[in-house]
Structure formats: structure tokens, C-alpha cells
Write a protein that holds these residues in place. Structure first.
Motif, short mmCIF file in Angstrom:
data_model
loop_
_atom_site.label_atom_id
_atom_site.label_comp_id
_atom_site.label_asym_id
_atom_site.label_seq_id
_atom_site.Cartn_x
_atom_site.Cartn_y
_atom_site.Cartn_z
N GLN A 203 -12.65 -9.06 1.28
CA GLN A 203 -12.01 -7.91 0.65
C GLN A 203 -10.51 -8.18 0.49
O GLN A 203 -9.92 -8.93 1.27
CB GLN A 203 -12.24 -6.64 1.48
N VAL A 204 -9.91 -7.58 -0.54
CA VAL A 204 -8.53 -7.90 -0.88
C VAL A 204 -7.60 -6.77 -0.48
O VAL A 204 -8.00 -5.61 -0.34
CB VAL A 204 -8.38 -8.20 -2.39
N LEU A 205 -6.32 -7.13 -0.29
CA LEU A 205 -5.29 -6.20 0.14
C LEU A 205 -4.24 -6.03 -0.95
O LEU A 205 -3.79 -7.03 -1.54
CB LEU A 205 -4.60 -6.71 1.41
N PHE A 206 -3.85 -4.79 -1.18
CA PHE A 206 -2.78 -4.48 -2.13
C PHE A 206 -1.68 -3.72 -1.42
O PHE A 206 -1.94 -2.90 -0.53
CB PHE A 206 -3.30 -3.60 -3.28
N ILE A 207 -0.44 -3.97 -1.83
CA ILE A 207 0.65 -3.10 -1.43
C ILE A 207 1.08 -2.34 -2.68
O ILE A 207 1.23 -2.91 -3.76
CB ILE A 207 1.84 -3.89 -0.83
N VAL A 208 1.19 -1.01 -2.55
CA VAL A 208 1.50 -0.17 -3.71
C VAL A 208 2.65 0.76 -3.37
O VAL A 208 2.85 1.14 -2.20
CB VAL A 208 0.27 0.65 -4.17
N GLY A 209 3.42 1.13 -4.39
CA GLY A 209 4.52 2.08 -4.20
C GLY A 209 5.86 1.41 -4.26
O GLY A 209 6.09 0.48 -5.04
N GLN A 301 9.86 3.84 2.60
CA GLN A 301 8.93 4.95 2.37
C GLN A 301 8.14 4.77 1.07
O GLN A 301 8.42 3.90 0.26
CB GLN A 301 9.70 6.26 2.33
N GLU A 302 7.15 5.64 0.92
CA GLU A 302 6.30 5.71 -0.29
C GLU A 302 5.58 4.38 -0.54
O GLU A 302 5.56 3.85 -1.64
CB GLU A 302 7.11 6.10 -1.54
N ARG A 303 4.94 3.85 0.51
CA ARG A 303 4.14 2.64 0.36
C ARG A 303 2.79 2.83 1.04
O ARG A 303 2.68 3.50 2.07
CB ARG A 303 4.83 1.42 0.99
N PHE A 304 1.77 2.22 0.47
CA PHE A 304 0.44 2.17 1.08
C PHE A 304 -0.07 0.74 1.07
O PHE A 304 0.28 -0.05 0.18
CB PHE A 304 -0.56 3.01 0.28
N LEU A 305 -0.92 0.43 2.03
CA LEU A 305 -1.73 -0.78 2.01
C LEU A 305 -3.14 -0.36 1.62
O LEU A 305 -3.72 0.52 2.26
CB LEU A 305 -1.73 -1.45 3.38
N LEU A 306 -3.68 -0.97 0.58
CA LEU A 306 -5.03 -0.65 0.13
C LEU A 306 -5.96 -1.81 0.43
O LEU A 306 -5.59 -2.98 0.27
CB LEU A 306 -5.06 -0.38 -1.38
N VAL A 307 -7.17 -1.50 0.85
CA VAL A 307 -8.22 -2.50 1.03
C VAL A 307 -9.34 -2.17 0.05
O VAL A 307 -9.78 -1.01 -0.04
CB VAL A 307 -8.78 -2.50 2.46
N ALA A 308 -9.78 -3.20 -0.69
CA ALA A 308 -10.80 -2.97 -1.71
C ALA A 308 -11.71 -4.17 -1.84
O ALA A 308 -11.35 -5.30 -1.47
CB ALA A 308 -10.15 -2.68 -3.06
N ASP A 309 -12.91 -3.95 -2.35
CA ASP A 309 -13.78 -5.07 -2.70
C ASP A 309 -13.18 -5.82 -3.88
O ASP A 309 -12.56 -5.21 -4.76
CB ASP A 309 -15.18 -4.56 -3.06
N GLU A 328 0.63 -4.80 -6.08
CA GLU A 328 0.49 -6.25 -5.99
C GLU A 328 -0.59 -6.61 -4.98
O GLU A 328 -0.63 -6.06 -3.88
CB GLU A 328 1.81 -6.91 -5.56
N GLU A 329 -1.45 -7.53 -5.37
CA GLU A 329 -2.43 -8.08 -4.43
C GLU A 329 -1.70 -9.09 -3.55
O GLU A 329 -1.15 -10.07 -4.04
CB GLU A 329 -3.57 -8.76 -5.18
N ILE A 330 -1.69 -8.85 -2.24
CA ILE A 330 -0.87 -9.69 -1.34
C ILE A 330 -1.69 -10.49 -0.34
O ILE A 330 -1.13 -11.30 0.40
CB ILE A 330 0.16 -8.83 -0.57
N GLY A 331 -3.01 -10.28 -0.29
CA GLY A 331 -3.78 -11.02 0.69
C GLY A 331 -5.22 -10.60 0.74
O GLY A 331 -5.72 -9.91 -0.16
N ALA A 332 -5.89 -11.03 1.80
CA ALA A 332 -7.32 -10.75 1.93
C ALA A 332 -7.74 -10.76 3.39
O ALA A 332 -7.05 -11.32 4.26
CB ALA A 332 -8.12 -11.79 1.16
N LEU A 333 -8.88 -10.11 3.66
CA LEU A 333 -9.49 -10.19 4.98
C LEU A 333 -10.21 -11.53 5.11
O LEU A 333 -10.81 -12.01 4.15
CB LEU A 333 -10.48 -9.05 5.19
#
Length: 718
Positions: A203-209, A301-309, A328-333
Motif C-alpha cells: 500500500q502507498v503513502l501520500f502526504i497532502v495539504g 498544520q493542515e497536513r494528513f498522511l494517507l494510506v491507500a491501495d 505527493e506519493e512519498i512511500g509505501a508499506l
């Protein structure tokens, strides 16, 4: 990985003792580098590891019939409202930032709590605040209060969050250290709850905001800067995340606040039992020259880490791009057990998530505490003379800012569904479920008896919800104390936890979330002085039948006024004793937890049987202030008679717990008396509602309009 010379001395300079340093070496199988030590230092700080409190808060009950997620299980509490809908609510605090930059400190508190709500898939809808300030006459207090309230309002208004109430109190112990506790709640459908979804390698990781900056990196040192919120961005992020969640594109969402990227990655990795690889070069930055440790530990402030398939990566990036938001996609599990950070393909740090996260491997501190000596049996009526002029007492107390009545000034008193009640009512979901909330805190009680004071806070919150026609379901807590390094302060904290545990179990209101805030202190003549211990309870409940919503306001002249519970010769711990006689460290009012449950059960039956017209919990200020709160909205008054066996000041201003004032129509009086006799509870007739005059024992104390003018003048936040 770059080899940097580090030593035990370097570790100690970062707050890591030799024993802890040796544990790091053992876990990693090698000596850490400087960046890794900085990560451990921040993650093992009190604010993140809860090292002084985690063992105690883990003892709090967090399971129950309606509880989907309790404390320590997710970023906010989740309570089942029925019909496939859940309430998500969380209480948080930004005391220290608000004391430095009150506007931004309070605004970012709202934003932080809102992101915790959004991270579970819910839209923030309502907010309550519990605020503590110093001496109300000080210019600094007025400045702090104005800026904090403005910060809260400005942020919540942009997100269209309804402010349904505040409790604001003043005490000199908060002169330099205000307390800013904020509770936010929202709604999510069962199938959209972002909780316990499967996390797995690939699964991939995004940082948003917001792009990451260097603010708020190391806590409260000389270089610390208060992070600034951006409610417009926060609102946009909320909309996009909820939209993606509706499309089932997200597996997990983590709010980024303290220690930002490293903290959110560690929580995901520890929970998933997987590793994570992060490419630092892909993290959007707000400025050049930011050091790698600042990137990892920033509190932007105003940032989230998202995990998605992986299959949803394009949809996520496209959706954020459409809304002109950074993503931005920044990494993966990964399949290993460590978090690895790469810069230009070079490994710069590798840490074990479970070593870092509260409740997993983060170290716990074994602090000294003792049983507090409590003196609760003193009869203060023996040492405090009875006033010879009650006009003088009333005039002083109605000008007391801790007793200013605010709620009716902002509520619709004619609409019975929305008229003010002891708890604030809001309506959630497609079928407009009636949900009620209240915040309850009394630092004077907790200062004088931390164990019983905590129980009173919960009992009082439950009583308010019952008086409003509701059923108490769950609580969040914010536990605000001085330094845990001081044995007496830590003893207050331990006693408070024990009190919360007892009362939350007794009232079947599990703890579903909360916050511990230590090091709330001020400097007095070069010495550190702790605030009064200030546990604050946010309780939610539900009204199974909206028709049973009960207001506290008097509605009709001539209706009878009854007291459920017993008037007592007790002024201990009262605002009267504290503000009029200048004696604050003087015990707590009468309290019996068994009485509380019996009264709640009877008040519930009276409301269901439609036998009462109003119900109002007797609390701060005592019976007199209870009665003028009920009288003021519609300009009515009261004519009451005091019992001969109770001294007048105790009758009017004592704060003995386990009491509710109700009004009863003439046609229901006999049936009301019959039900009360059947209950076996003590009750008494106080008097009746008047057209506007206030009479006590056949003496006139003026007209309600005169009191209303005083309150309007003193309502500094209205």
C-alpha cells in the motif's frame, strides 16, 4: 547510512538517559546516528509518549455497549447512534501554544481536533469549548481571552462548525497559563468509518495539504515557533478526503500534528505491524534549507498522511489536483518491521516504530506519588459567620464573572426543540438524531479533593444530560496538570485517574478519547507554580425520543418549583465561599455517587411521563443561581421558602451535589408527588414561579429584569 559520531553524552543532551540509550542500541542492533537520536528524543517526550501517564490512562474503561472505538484505539472516540450511523468526537488541548500566541494556539487546537475527526471519515459539525483564564481584571487575561475566543471562532466558522456552547472560568492560577480545551464532534455512516481497515505491504503513502516547514519542531525551546493554521485549506482538505472516502479510495488517514511525519508514520507502522519506506525528496517543502530532522519532526498544520491501495493512487492524485491541493506519493508499506528514510536514494535513518509509539514500546516513567491527605469533614458553617445582609452577598456574586449566565443569550428560547437545556442539543444524520453534549470541570473541587472532584465532574455531566432528556453514553477527558516531576502534582493526577475510572464505570460512560497536558505552570518570584488540577470532562449522550427534550427555563407564572434531592448545611468548596469569603482551599461539597444514579433514574421517569415542565441541575453558585438561570430567559421570577433547619447561605449558595430543580404545572402536581413518594428520594416544595419578582422567605430581592441587565453588562463574550 551516514555514520555520525554520537555518544551517551549527546543522548543525554537530547533528554535520553544511558539506560534508554542502551535500549535503543539493543533494539537497532547498532549505535544510532544523530538523526535517529533526535527522532527518539522527540517521540519519547512527554507530549508524545505519555510516559508519565500511559500506564494510568490505560486503566480507564474504554469498552461499552455503544462504543465502536474507545480511548487508545483510534484518533477519536466512535459511538454507535443506531441505524448505521456513528458519532465521532474528540477533545484536545493547546494550552502552552495558546499562552504564547493565543490566536494561533487556539485556532490550531480547533484544526488539530477537526483533523482527528476527519481521519475517521467524519465531517466536523459541532464544537464546545472549556476555557480557563487568570484574574479577570488583568489586561493580560482580557487579551488572552479575546484572542483565544477569536481564534476558535475564526477557524470553526470557516469549516461551518456550529459552536454550541462554552464554559469559561477564571482563577489566578491560570494568570500566565490559560487552559484551552476544545471538543469537536461529527457524524459518519457505518460503512464509511475509517477504522480497522486492513493495512498491508504494498500500500502507498501520500502526504497532502500544506508544504512542510520548520515550525514547531522541538517543543518549547528557544527556537520554537507556533505553527499557524489555515482554515480555508483545512476545509478544502476535509471536503476532498471525505469525497475520496465516499469512493472507498482510502485505507487509513492520519492527522499530522506533533512530530508530524515521523509520528504519523510510526503510528501506521506499529498498528499495521509492517515497515515503511519514505523518500524524503518527495516531501513538499515550504522553504529552502530545511534540515532533514525539521522535515521529519515539523508540526506544520493542515497536513494528513494517507494510506491507500496502489490501484487508487491515480484517483487520489487526480482528485487533489482538481482541487488545487498538494498531494505527493512519498512511500509505501513494506514487509520488514522498520521505518526507513531515504534522501537521494541514501538511507539516512532507520527506526523501529513500536519503539516509538505510546502503548507499544515507548518507555514509561515510574513517578512517585502518595495518597493525598483529604479533609472533607470540616463544618465550615462553624467558622464562617452567616452574612447579616444577603442583598450585599447577592450583589457581589451576580457580578462574579464565574457566574455569568451566557447560554440563553445565544439560544432560541421560544422554540422548545432548541431552547436551552443543561446539555447542548444538536441533530445528526438523515433522521435528525438528537445528540447532546456537555463539558464539565471544576478545578476548586479537584484542588481540594482530586479523587472525588473527578467523580463530581462526571456525575455533574451525566446529571445535565439526564435533565435535558438524554441518556449518557461516553466521555472524552482533558487532564490538565502542572509538572509530573512534582510528587504532589503527580499524586493529584493519579487520584484524578482513579476518580474518573470509578465514575465512568458507575455511570456506564466509557472513556473514548482524551488528552493529558502536563507542565502547566507559571513563574512566581522565580519559583514554578502549578495551575490548579483541572480535569475537564466532555460527555455525549443521546435522546432516544426527541419529544423528551427538556429545557431548564421557567415558562408559566404560578407553576410549582420543587427540589429533588436534599438541601444541606454545606458551603464547602462553593463559589460563595471562594469569592465572597476568599476561602478556596476549603473542601468539596457533599457528594454521594449512589444518590446521583437514583436521582437520574427518577428525573428520566418524570420526563418520560411528561410530569415536569423544566429540569435544572444545581451546580456552581448553588440554588439561587439555578433559579435565576431558569427565570431570566422569559423574564419570570420565583417565590420560595427556605427550610428552617438549613442556614440561609447554605440553602441559597451551597453546592451540595445530587440536586435538581424542576417546575411542575398545577394539573400534574399530585401525580408528580405520587411518583416522588414512590421513588423514595428526598424532595421538597420550594415555592412557585412569579411574574418577575424574586422573593425569598417573604422578602423581595428585586425583579429579574434588574438581574438580566447585570448579566448583559457582564457578558463579556456575548
Amino acid at each position: 547510512m551516514e555514520k555520525q559520531d554520537v555518544s551517551v553524552q549527546v543522548a543525554e543532551d537530547l533528554g535520553i538517559d544511558k539506560e534508554s540509550y542502551d535500549k535503543i542500541v539493543e533494539s537497532l542492533g547498532r549505535n544510532p546516528n544523530l538523526l535517529e537520536l533526535q527522532i527518539y528524543s522527540v517521540m519519547w517526550s512527554e507530549n508524545l509518549s505519555y510516559k508519565s501517564s500511559v500506564s494510568w490512562i490505560s486503566s480507564l474503561p474504554n469498552k461499552g455497549e455503544y462504543i465502536i472505538s474507545g480511548a487508545r484505539e483510534s484518533s477519536a472516540g466512535v459511538v454507535d447512534l443506531g441505524n448505521g450511523e456513528y458519532c465521532v468526537f474528540k477533545m484536545g488541548t493547546h494550552n502552552h501554544p495558546s499562552g504564547i500566541d493565543p490566536y494561533q494556539g487556539a485556532a490550531t487546537c480547533v484544526g488539530d481536533v477537526c483533523r482527528d475527526i476527519v481521519s475517521l471519515g467524519a465531517k466536523p459539525q459541532i464544537i464546545l469549548n472549556s476555557l480557563r483564564f487568570g484574574d479577570s481584571t488583568l489586561d493580560r487575561t482580557k487579551w488572552l481571552m479575546d484572542e483565544i475566543i477569536k481564534g476558535i471562532n475564526d477557524y470553526s466558522n470557516v469549516l461551518y462548525i456550529e459552536d454550541i456552547g462554552s464554559e469559561i472560568f477564571y482563577n489566578s492560577s491560570y494568570d500566565t497559563n490559560p487552559i484551552v480545551n476544545v471538543m469537536v464532534a461529527g457524524l459518519v455512516s457505518k460503512d464509511k468509518l475509517l477504522f480497522n481497515r486492513k493495512l498491508e505491504a504494498g500500500q502507498v503513502l501520500f502526504i497532502v495539504g500544506n508544504p512542510t516547514g520548520s515550525e514547531g519542531v522541538f517543543g518549547q525551546n528557544e527556537s520554537f515557533t507556533i505553527p499557524k493554521g489555515n482554515p480555508d485549506l483545512g476545509n478544502s482538505l476535509t471536503e476532498v478526503i471525505l469525497k475520496l472516502n465516499d469512493q472507498d479510495a482510502l485505507v487509513r488517514v492520519e492527522n499530522m500534528d506533533m512530530a508530524g511525519i515521523i509520528n504519523s508514520c510510526s503510528v501506521v507502522s506499529a498498528y499495521a505491524n509492517t515497515g515503511i519506506d519514505i523518500d524524503l525528496n518527495k516531501i513538499p517543502l515550504s522553504q529552502n534549507g530545511i534540515k532533514v530532522e525539521e522535515v521529519l519532526l515539523s508540526r506544520t498544520q493542515e497536513r494528513f498522511l494517507l494510506v491507500a491501495d496502489k490501484k487508487n493512487a491515480d484517483l487520489i492524485q487526480k482528485t487533489f489536483e482538481e482541487h488545487k491541493l498538494v498531494c505527493e506519493e512519498i512511500g509505501a508499506l513494506t514487509n520488514n518491521k522498520s521505518i526507513r528514510f531515504f534522501e537521494s536514494s541514501k538511507l539516512v535513518a532507520e527506526v523501529i516504530a513500536k519503539d516509538l509509539v505510546m502503548g507499544y514500546g515507548a518507555p514509561q516513567a515510574d513517578r512517585k506519588f502518595h495518597d493525598l491527605a483529604q479533609v472533607d469533614t470540616i463544618d465550615y458553617l462553624e467558622t464562617i459567620p452567616e452574612p447579616d445582609n444577603y442583598w450585599k452577598v447577592i450583589n457581589k456574586m451576580v457580578n462574579n464573572p464565574n457566574l455569568v449566565i451566557k447560554e440563553h443569550l445565544q439560544r432560541n428560547i421560544e422554540d422548545r426543540d432548541n431552547s436551552p437545556s443543561d446539555a447542548q442539543i444538536t441533530f445528526f444524520g438523515n433522521d435528525k438524531k438528537a445528540v447532546c453534549f456537555t463539558v464539565s470541570g471544576n478545578s476548586v473541587y479537584s484542588l481540594n479533593n482530586a479523587y472525588v472532584g473527578a467523580q463530581i465532574n462526571i456525575a455533574r455531566a451525566a446529571r445535565r444530560i439526564v435533565c435535558s432528556g438524554g441518556k449518557p453514553l461516553a466521555i472524552n477527558d482533558c487532564l490538565n496538570f502542572g509538572s509530573p516531576l512534582e510528587e504532589n502534582v503527580y499524586s493529584q493526577f493519579v487520584a484524578t485517574i482513579k476518580g474518573v475510572a470509578k465514575a465512568s464505570s458507575y455511570f456506564e460512560t466509557p472513556v473514548v478519547g482524551g488528552n493529558v497536558s502536563f507542565y502547566n505552570e507559571s513563574s512566581v518570584l522565580g519559583k514554578r507554580k502549578a495551575i490548579n488540577p483541572t480535569p475537564v470532562i466532555a460527555m455525549m449522550g443521546a435522546l432516544p425520543n426527541k419529544e423528551n427534550h427538556m429545557s431548564y427555563i421557567f415558562r408559566n407564572k404560578g407553576e410549582m418549583i420543587f427540589l429533588i434531592g436534599k438541601s444541606r448545611n454545606d458551603i464547602s468548596g462553593s463559589e460563595y465561599l471562594c469569592s465572597y469569603h476568599q476561602k478556596c482551599q476549603v473542601g468539596i461539597p457533599y457528594f454521594n455517587i449512589e444518590d446521583e444514579k437514583a436521582i437520574n433514574e427518577t428525573v428520566t421517569k418524570l420526563i418520560e411521563a411528561k410530569l415536569i415542565c423544566s429540569a435544572h441541575s444545581v451546580e456552581r453558585g448553588g440554588l439561587f443561581f439555578n433559579l435565576i438561570e431558569s427565570s431570566m430567559p422569559l423574564g419570570l421570577g420565583f417565590d420560595i421558602t427556605s427550610p428552617a433547619e438549613v442556614r440561609m447561605d447554605a440553602f441559597l449558595f451551597g453546592e451540595a451535589q445530587g440536586r435538581v430543580v424542576v417546575s411542575v404545572s398545577m394539573e400534574n402536581e399530585n401525580e408528580f408527588v405520587d411518583m416522588m413518594m414512590e421513588s423514595g428520594l428526598p424532595f421538597s416544595t420550594l415555592g412557585h414561579i412569579t411574574k418577575g419578582e424574586l422573593r425569598i422567605d417573604d422578602l423581595s430581592y428585586g425583579y429579574i429584569d434588574e438581574y438580566k441587565k447585570i448579566y448583559m453588562k457582564n457578558n463579556i463574550i456575548g
